[in-house]
Write an enzyme that holds these catalytic residues in place. Structure first.
Site, short mmCIF file in Angstrom:
data_model
loop_
_atom_site.label_atom_id
_atom_site.label_comp_id
_atom_site.label_asym_id
_atom_site.label_seq_id
_atom_site.Cartn_x
_atom_site.Cartn_y
_atom_site.Cartn_z
N LYS A 34 0.97 -1.01 0.05
CA LYS A 34 0.15 0.09 -0.14
C LYS A 34 0.93 1.15 -0.01
CE LYS A 34 -0.27 -0.21 4.99
NZ LYS A 34 -1.00 -0.77 6.28
N TYR A 270 12.69 31.87 4.24
CA TYR A 270 11.29 32.55 4.63
C TYR A 270 11.33 32.82 5.99
CZ TYR A 270 8.71 31.48 0.19
OH TYR A 270 8.29 31.47 -1.05
#
Ligand SMILES: *Cc1c(COP(=O)(O)O)cnc(C)c1O
Length: 382
Positions: A34, A270
């Site tokens: 998965k 940032y």
């Protein structure tokens, strides 16, 4: 390609053959692929697991089963996650086995199975203490009786899932879950309901307890060469099963997009959260949180360049990070940076990244963006 995930298929094969050698005879090995095979690439990994001796594959959703079938994979597939009513027909056409914990799923599947002329094969999920999927024993038994009485439907398996087997070295709760499961299996048998496949073991239980293998094991993380947790490693060592040599198979690399010098006192990134204290050489890397490089790694991680550690400066951006290469004169435009994996004598593991980012190894590899190509690594490149 600027960013790549390298998958060492030799390491994957090693993990599968090692797990399969340790299985209780007769038990099936059903590794879970998965979530893009825990980030390793669904089809490449599925093929490798099957070549190495896996019997079944577990997926989470029908779309994953469809991708495997489209790639020509014919092995039995078990869908661990919810299948919506609109997906049941496709699941049946693909020959999927489905987990069952809602009576509604039976009502949808039975007429479809009869119309298509294929069996609807269910694995009943029993609630033993995780309170995720599953039915308490009475409800589970009632649904089991309905499945066996419904034409076109088959009760092929019965399953449960551990809550904390990998989170502690005290396995009292996991043992209780195992006992509840055994009790339910006994009650099915007493009613004459024969179920071929009883399964509950994830990686930790498979490694720690041969008696948990039953008829099938659903190994995820260990198939990829990672330990479920340090607690599981410790428990395995205490039980003298530490000779299990798991081999991680995934590396993640990118290329340097720019090298530049900034003066002392300059801000980087940032929020101006980093300020240089001396003239600093930066490498700009084209990877960010969109790619799966967790923003929680801001100020916390390093990458490897030419066998040396280059610390992250400032925050992880959406598509970019900046690292300090002042002391790595070989760092050059288009050179390689290793985000996860080896470079020279140095190595960054998924566990190391997880600890920096405040998460677990599972999340580190599964969240590497699917768009990034998965390519087979030259052997020994894990
Ligand atoms: C993901 C999953 C597994 C595999 O767990 P690991 O800890 O990765 O071995 C097994 N069973 C179920 C139901 C799962 O969802």
């Amino acid at each position: 390609m600027l960013t790549r995930v390298l998958v060492d298929t030799r390491a994957l094969r090693h993990n599968i053959s090692m797990l399969s050698e340790r299985l209780t005879p007769g038990a099936l090995l059903a590794p879970t692929v998965k979530s893009n095979a825990y980030g390793h690439g669904l089809v490449l990994t599925a093929r490798t697991f099957l070549e190495a001796g896996a019997d079944w594959l577990c997926v989470n959703a029908v779309y994953e089963a469809a991708q495997l079938r489209a790639a020509g994979i014919t092995a039995p597939l078990y869908v661990l996650g919810y299948v919506g009513p609109e997906e049941v027909e496709e699941a049946l056409r693909l020959g999927c086995r489905m987990v069952l914990y809602n009576p509604e799923a039976l009502e949808v599947a039975a007429p479809l199975a009869r119309r298509l002329g294929v069996p609807a094969r269910f694995h009943l999920k029993v609630e033993t203490g995780n309170n995720r999927q599953g039915l308490l024993p009475e409800a589970a038994l009632a649904l089991a009786r309905r499945v066996v009485a419904t034409p076109g439907c088959e009760l092929e398996g019965v399953a449960t899932h551990f809550a904390n087997v990998e989170d502690t070295t005290d396995h009292t709760y996991a043992r209780l879950q195992m006992a509840r499961f055994a009790d339910l299996c006994g009650r099915l048998e007493a009613e004459g309901i024969r179920v071929k496949l009883r399964h509950l073991a994830n990686s930790a239980a498979t490694i720690l307890w041969p008696e948990a293998h039953l008829d099938m094991v659903r190994t995820g993380i260990a198939s990829y060469g990672m330990w479920p947790s340090s607690e599981t490693l410790v428990a395995a060592m205490l039980a003298d099963r530490h000779r299990i040599a798991l081999e991680p198979a995934l590396s993640w690399v990118c290329r340097i997009a720019q090298v530049k010098d900034v003066e002392a006192g300059e801000f980087v990134g940032y929020g101006c959260t980093w300020r240089t204290t001396h003239r600093t050489r930066l490498a700009v890397l084209p990877v960010g949180y969109y790619d799966g490089y967790d923003r929680g790694l801001s100020h916390a991680a390093y990458v490897l360049i030419c066998g040396r550690r280059a610390p992250l400066l400032g925050r992880v951006c959406m598509n970019i990070i900046m690292v300090d290469v002042t002391d790595i004169p070989e760092a050059a435009l288009d050179g390689e940076a290793v985000l996860l994996g080896r470079s020279g004598e140095e190595r960054i593991t998924a566990e190391q990244l997880a600890s920096w980012a405040g998460t677990i190894n599972y999340e580190i590899t599964t969240r590497i963006n699917e768009r990034i190509p998965r390519v087979e690594a030259p052997s020994g490149g894990g």
